[in-house]
Design a protein around this motif. Structure first.
Motif, mmCIF file in Angstrom:
data_model
loop_
_atom_site.group_PDB
_atom_site.id
_atom_site.type_symbol
_atom_site.label_atom_id
_atom_site.label_comp_id
_atom_site.label_asym_id
_atom_site.label_seq_id
_atom_site.Cartn_x
_atom_site.Cartn_y
_atom_site.Cartn_z
ATOM 1 N N LEU A 1 0.775 -1.199 0.066
ATOM 2 C CA LEU A 1 -0.063 -0.048 0.049
ATOM 3 C C LEU A 1 0.912 1.045 0.063
ATOM 4 O O LEU A 1 0.541 2.296 -0.778
ATOM 5 C CB LEU A 1 -0.934 -0.120 1.241
ATOM 6 C CG LEU A 1 -1.963 1.165 1.205
ATOM 7 C CD1 LEU A 1 -3.013 1.197 0.173
ATOM 8 C CD2 LEU A 1 -2.646 1.145 2.565
ATOM 9 N N ASN A 2 1.956 1.251 0.910
ATOM 10 C CA ASN A 2 2.739 2.561 0.816
ATOM 11 C C ASN A 2 3.436 2.707 -0.469
ATOM 12 O O ASN A 2 3.726 3.881 -0.822
ATOM 13 C CB ASN A 2 3.759 2.200 2.054
ATOM 14 C CG ASN A 2 3.183 2.265 3.357
ATOM 15 O OD1 ASN A 2 2.111 2.757 3.559
ATOM 16 N ND2 ASN A 2 3.993 1.787 4.459
ATOM 17 N N ALA A 3 3.853 1.565 -1.172
ATOM 18 C CA ALA A 3 4.636 1.931 -2.481
ATOM 19 C C ALA A 3 3.515 2.316 -3.604
ATOM 20 O O ALA A 3 4.257 2.989 -4.321
ATOM 21 C CB ALA A 3 5.211 0.483 -2.883
ATOM 22 N N LEU A 4 2.410 1.693 -3.471
ATOM 23 C CA LEU A 4 1.371 2.159 -4.235
ATOM 24 C C LEU A 4 1.108 3.816 -3.990
ATOM 25 O O LEU A 4 0.854 4.543 -5.150
ATOM 26 C CB LEU A 4 0.095 1.340 -4.173
ATOM 27 C CG LEU A 4 -1.064 1.517 -5.176
ATOM 28 C CD1 LEU A 4 -0.662 1.215 -6.558
ATOM 29 C CD2 LEU A 4 -2.237 1.058 -4.693
ATOM 30 N N ARG A 5 0.878 4.283 -2.818
ATOM 31 C CA ARG A 5 0.781 5.581 -2.478
ATOM 32 C C ARG A 5 1.805 6.542 -3.105
ATOM 33 O O ARG A 5 1.749 7.519 -3.513
ATOM 34 C CB ARG A 5 0.535 5.813 -0.918
ATOM 35 C CG ARG A 5 0.297 7.245 -0.683
ATOM 36 C CD ARG A 5 0.602 7.243 0.819
ATOM 37 N NE ARG A 5 1.735 7.194 1.207
ATOM 38 C CZ ARG A 5 1.872 6.040 2.439
ATOM 39 N NH1 ARG A 5 1.126 5.634 2.834
ATOM 40 N NH2 ARG A 5 3.339 5.925 2.696
ATOM 41 N N ARG A 6 3.044 6.000 -2.778
ATOM 42 C CA ARG A 6 4.441 6.759 -3.053
ATOM 43 C C ARG A 6 4.406 7.003 -4.708
ATOM 44 O O ARG A 6 4.609 8.137 -5.215
ATOM 45 C CB ARG A 6 5.648 6.221 -2.860
ATOM 46 C CG ARG A 6 5.794 6.292 -1.138
ATOM 47 C CD ARG A 6 7.350 5.984 -0.780
ATOM 48 N NE ARG A 6 7.536 4.587 -1.249
ATOM 49 C CZ ARG A 6 7.372 3.393 -0.300
ATOM 50 N NH1 ARG A 6 6.963 3.760 0.920
ATOM 51 N NH2 ARG A 6 7.790 2.200 -0.432
ATOM 52 N N ASP A 7 4.003 5.886 -5.382
ATOM 53 C CA ASP A 7 4.307 5.660 -6.700
ATOM 54 C C ASP A 7 3.189 6.762 -7.503
ATOM 55 O O ASP A 7 3.374 7.209 -8.168
ATOM 56 C CB ASP A 7 4.222 4.466 -7.406
ATOM 57 C CG ASP A 7 5.298 3.576 -7.103
ATOM 58 O OD1 ASP A 7 6.237 4.182 -6.533
ATOM 59 O OD2 ASP A 7 5.129 2.409 -7.484
ATOM 60 N N GLY A 8 1.777 6.722 -6.871
ATOM 61 C CA GLY A 8 0.772 7.683 -7.205
ATOM 62 C C GLY A 8 1.213 9.159 -6.959
ATOM 63 O O GLY A 8 0.848 9.930 -7.986
ATOM 64 N N ILE A 9 1.578 9.508 -5.993
ATOM 65 C CA ILE A 9 2.002 10.756 -5.709
ATOM 66 C C ILE A 9 3.256 11.369 -6.599
ATOM 67 O O ILE A 9 3.163 12.409 -7.362
ATOM 68 C CB ILE A 9 2.396 10.951 -4.112
ATOM 69 C CG1 ILE A 9 1.320 11.041 -3.272
ATOM 70 C CG2 ILE A 9 3.040 12.370 -4.016
ATOM 71 C CD1 ILE A 9 0.291 11.740 -3.074
ATOM 72 N N ALA A 10 4.095 10.493 -6.914
ATOM 73 C CA ALA A 10 4.926 10.547 -7.920
ATOM 74 C C ALA A 10 4.549 11.031 -9.282
ATOM 75 O O ALA A 10 5.141 11.879 -10.096
ATOM 76 C CB ALA A 10 6.323 9.383 -7.919
ATOM 77 N N ALA A 11 3.576 9.998 -9.787
ATOM 78 C CA ALA A 11 2.820 10.130 -11.006
ATOM 79 C C ALA A 11 2.238 11.554 -10.815
ATOM 80 O O ALA A 11 2.142 12.100 -12.089
ATOM 81 C CB ALA A 11 2.007 9.066 -11.263
ATOM 82 N N LEU A 12 1.510 11.668 -9.851
ATOM 83 C CA LEU A 12 0.641 13.189 -9.918
ATOM 84 C C LEU A 12 1.406 14.268 -10.178
ATOM 85 O O LEU A 12 1.141 15.200 -10.855
ATOM 86 C CB LEU A 12 -0.106 13.192 -8.603
ATOM 87 C CG LEU A 12 -1.137 14.301 -8.508
ATOM 88 C CD1 LEU A 12 -2.071 14.381 -9.527
ATOM 89 C CD2 LEU A 12 -1.791 14.200 -7.072
ATOM 90 N N GLU A 13 2.752 14.367 -9.218
ATOM 91 C CA GLU A 13 3.880 15.428 -9.524
ATOM 92 C C GLU A 13 4.113 15.455 -10.901
ATOM 93 O O GLU A 13 4.429 16.754 -11.393
ATOM 94 C CB GLU A 13 5.105 15.230 -8.511
ATOM 95 C CG GLU A 13 4.612 15.548 -6.966
ATOM 96 C CD GLU A 13 5.651 16.399 -6.693
ATOM 97 O OE1 GLU A 13 5.975 17.360 -6.887
ATOM 98 O OE2 GLU A 13 6.012 16.105 -5.319
ATOM 99 N N ALA A 14 4.502 14.257 -11.337
ATOM 100 C CA ALA A 14 4.810 14.240 -13.083
ATOM 101 C C ALA A 14 3.819 14.933 -13.728
ATOM 102 O O ALA A 14 4.062 15.797 -14.713
ATOM 103 C CB ALA A 14 5.350 12.935 -13.242
ATOM 104 N N ALA A 15 2.646 14.678 -13.417
ATOM 105 C CA ALA A 15 1.519 15.359 -14.249
ATOM 106 C C ALA A 15 1.342 16.507 -13.941
ATOM 107 O O ALA A 15 1.244 17.393 -15.113
ATOM 108 C CB ALA A 15 0.053 14.492 -13.808
ATOM 109 N N ARG A 16 1.574 17.202 -12.856
ATOM 110 C CA ARG A 16 1.571 18.754 -12.555
ATOM 111 C C ARG A 16 2.495 19.315 -13.257
ATOM 112 O O ARG A 16 2.403 20.217 -14.032
ATOM 113 C CB ARG A 16 1.639 18.765 -11.046
ATOM 114 C CG ARG A 16 0.283 18.551 -10.317
ATOM 115 C CD ARG A 16 0.558 18.757 -9.094
ATOM 116 N NE ARG A 16 0.608 20.243 -8.642
ATOM 117 C CZ ARG A 16 -0.446 21.300 -8.560
ATOM 118 N NH1 ARG A 16 -1.518 20.707 -8.704
ATOM 119 N NH2 ARG A 16 -0.110 22.165 -8.492
ATOM 120 N N ALA A 17 3.782 18.773 -13.401
ATOM 121 C CA ALA A 17 5.087 19.172 -13.935
ATOM 122 C C ALA A 17 4.680 19.463 -15.528
ATOM 123 O O ALA A 17 5.152 20.501 -16.205
ATOM 124 C CB ALA A 17 6.253 18.420 -13.636
ATOM 125 N N ALA A 18 4.253 18.121 -15.992
ATOM 126 C CA ALA A 18 4.042 18.309 -17.314
ATOM 127 C C ALA A 18 2.957 19.244 -18.000
ATOM 128 O O ALA A 18 3.102 19.722 -19.014
ATOM 129 C CB ALA A 18 3.593 16.814 -17.958
#
Length: 680
Positions: A506-523
């Motif tokens: 669950l923690n890895a899924l949450r971390r990966d999700g936040i990283a993906a959201l930050e990448a989406a914001r940056a893009a």
């Protein structure tokens, strides 16, 4: 149509202060680069600008870099290269005074008009919009009616206004007294603040009307009560002064105005904040705790006679009590309030019998026992002063004297720690998946700005032994976003039943999700568009410019010539205006503040502009200036000449620089069209 946004614009002496300004709620920060930034002691490397921009852009916030000194011709290429370097570092806009920059090959970066461009009229504001400025800070001296008039003419650029901080007594860009007295040019970032000196004021007959008063020193700007009125008048960017201010002050004042603007936005659904996230604080903002000379809203609501800090330009601080008893080593102070705590290292101030501000740092502050059940209010103060001096250094401090505190170590320690968190709201949804027979889970995220991301993990669907407990653990684990930019608004489980999911998965899924959201914001982040000038070139509102236009290079002269100006005089720094000239033009009127304005006298019913006030004289040491009053626009001119020793020293300096490398600046010869460059 998108809703207009309100921008809180905070100062940054360096990148670390800028980052804290953003963390405390700024939508944008303005900061100086390595040169040409109008604050010669607040320079920053381009790498630090890049670091600041990276942090700002995570919130959709912006970084504006000051490139707002007037430039010699030999400096233009360096400024051009710096503009490109700042653009490549991620800066969002350049704040500009010198129109010569608009004639250069600049990067596609937004341009903002500096306060030094002195924008007081709709005509000038419209001109600056039409030549390519996307944002402009209006003169601090304007009232609400004048701001509305400008807003009616300027609808393609953002209007910015100073809402807090130190006030320059002169119209920005219209003060040359520092250069005349010390050789340090305010237009080139090195003001010596002659306005904060004490002056004796003489009337036309030579009689003293004020002795050793700081009659050009103003209180500090505070528009806290006028934000809604400024919004209604057309202001969309609210600027805090202070690129020399320390981190604690920037944190404090930024948080204060963030809370004020958020409260305003709650009731204004037609407006939105200019960046993302909400702030929480570990302290209650108190702007009065920082360096200030008392507050004034200046001319926003009309002329007032209490705008001056005439007794002292220093920070007197907040009242903390009265002296009860003196002895050889110190004194006792009664705060009258058990909630007021004194600390070792505080600084205390008081006014002496001559009306001068005195002060002393505190070596030790010890609470004294007070009879009764309530908290004590008396303190034993031992000043930090040279051994053997005792209380003889505490000039005119005696029982009954009111004491202020202008440094509160408790407050400073509070703000030296992390004092704010800024988080972006995010909704999280956990769903079960089955792809090609492989069981797994998908976490979908959507932030408050509408950016989306999703990540998946393969994991068997294992029924939980305790469904209620498993559901709570899943929601709690997904909402655990500490250390990230985000804060969970809603957590939804789109599951057929609460499944067992190990904490590590669950923690890895949450971390990966936040990283993906930050990448989406940056893009999705977009740079601010550069406004294109109107073609053919619009005419400047005037066809003749004096030294007051601050034209210091040939490119600036060419700019004005291209916009129809027939005659362009050289800047004061070119040393052509060597006689007596207006060294300062100001809306502040000494005569009015001393209650000597003819319009204040009873029975004066003259039509506006028919009253004429006699000149006065300002004297400071061996310096004398004539005060001339232009009563029709209610303005004052401080008239004087460049000091001979200053001119001699500057000419020696320029000659030495010219021998090492060519030093060029604009000198007028005839009209702007035939202006030439001369080496000093």
């Amino acid at each position: 149509m998108p809703r207009p946004h309100l921008e809180l614009l905070a100062p940054a002496r360096d990148a670390d202060i800028g980052i804290e300004a953003l963390n405390h709620g700024a939508d944008a920060v303005y900061i100086g680069g390595p040169g040409f930034g109008a604050r010669d002691k607040a320079a920053n490397d381009v790498a630090d600008i890049a670091r600041l921009a990276d942090h700002a852009h995570r919130f959709g916030a912006r970084v504006f870099v000051t490139l707002n000194t007037i430039l010699r011709d030999d400096e233009l290429e360096g400024a051009r290269k710096l503009a490109w370097a700042l653009h490549d570092a991620g800066a969002d806009a350049l704040i500009v005074q010198d129109m010569g920059l608009l004639e250069l090959d600049l990067p596609p970066i937004q341009l903002h008009a500096s306060t030094q461009t002195d924008i007081r009229t709709p005509e000038k504001a419209r001109f600056l919009q039409d030549v390519g400025f996307s944002q402009m800070v209006l003169a601090r001296e304007l009232d609400l009616h004048q701001i509305r008039a400008i807003a009616a003419q300027v609808q393609g650029a953002v209007l910015e206004f100073f809402v807090h901080g130190a006030l320059c007594v002169a119209y920005s860009g219209q003060c040359f007294i520092s250069h005349a007295v010390t050789g340090r040019s305010a237009n080139r970032g090195s003001c010596s603040q002659e306005c904060r000196q004490p002056y004796t004021v003489l009337d036309a007959q030579g009689r003293i009307v004020a002795h050793d008063k700081h009659v050009l020193s103003l209180k500090d700007n505070d528009q806290s009560a006028n934000l809604a009125a400024l919004v209604d008048a057309g202001i969309r960017s609210f600027k805090i002064e202070g690129r020399y201010k320390d981190m604690a002050t920037v944190k404090n004042v930024t948080a204060h105005y963030r809370q004020r603007l958020d409260a305003l936005l709650e009731g204004r659904r037609d407006l939105r904040p200019a960046s993302s996230g909400r702030c929480t604080y570990t302290f209650t903002p108190q702007p009065e705790q920082g360096y200030n000379r008392g507050g004034t809203d200046y001319f926003v609501n009309g002329r007032k006679d209490d705008i001056g800090a005439f007794d002292s330009p220093k920070h007197a601080g907040l009242p903390v009590g009265h002296v009860m008893r003196m002895d050889a080593e110190g004194f006792e102070l009664d705060t009258g309030d058990a909630a007021i705590l004194l600390h070792n290292g505080d600084a205390l101030t008081w006014w002496d019998l001559q009306g001068e501000l005195q002060g002393v740092p505190v070596n030790t502050a010890t609470p004294l026992p007070t009879p009764g059940a309530g908290g004590g209010t008396r303190w034993r103060i031992v000043p930090n002063q040279p051994p053997g001096v005792g209380t003889t250094a505490l000039k005119d401090l005696r029982p009954g004297t009111a004491v202020n505190r202008n440094r509160d170590m408790g407050w400073e320690r509070l703000l030296a720690r992390p004092s704010a968190e800024r988080r972006i709201g995010v909704d999280l949804t956990l769903a079960q998946t089955r792809v090609d027979g492989i069981e797994g889970f998908e976490l979908s995220l959507k932030d408050e700005d509408g950016h989306r991301a999703s990540v998946r993990v393969a994991h068997p669907h294992e029924p939980a032994r305790d469904a209620a407990r498993a559901e709570a653990q899943l929601k709690e684990g997904l909402a655990r976003l500490g250390g990230t930019l985000f804060q969970a608004r809603r957590v939804r489980l789109a599951l057929a039943q609460p499944w067992f999911l190990p904490a590590g998965v669950l923690n890895a899924l949450r971390r990966d999700g936040i990283a993906a959201l930050e990448a989406a914001r940056a893009a999705a982040f977009q740079r601010l568009p550069r406004a294109m000038p109107v073609e053919p070139p619009v005419p400047y509102p005037e066809d003749t410019l004096s030294y007051l236009a601050n034209v210091y290079n040939g490119q600036a002269a060419a700019f004005y010539a291209r916009h129809g100006v027939k005659v362009v005089d050289a800047a004061y720094e070119s040393h052509e205006a060597l006689g007596e000239v207006s060294l300062m033009i100001t809306k502040h009127c000494v005569r009015y503040s001393l209650s000597l304005c003819p319009k204040q006298a009873k029975g004066v019913t003259g039509v506006q502009g028919t009253v004429r006030a006699e000149p006065m004289t300002l004297v400071h040491e061996n310096l004398r200036y004539t005060l001339r009053f232009d009563c029709k626009p209610c303005e004052m001119h401080v008239v004087g000449a460049m000091q001979p020793h200053v001119l001699k020293a500057l000419n020696r300096q320029l000659k030495a620089e010219a021998q090492a490398a060519p030093v060029h600046f604009y000198r007028r010869q005839g009209s702007a069209a035939t202006g030439s460059l001369s080496r000093s």
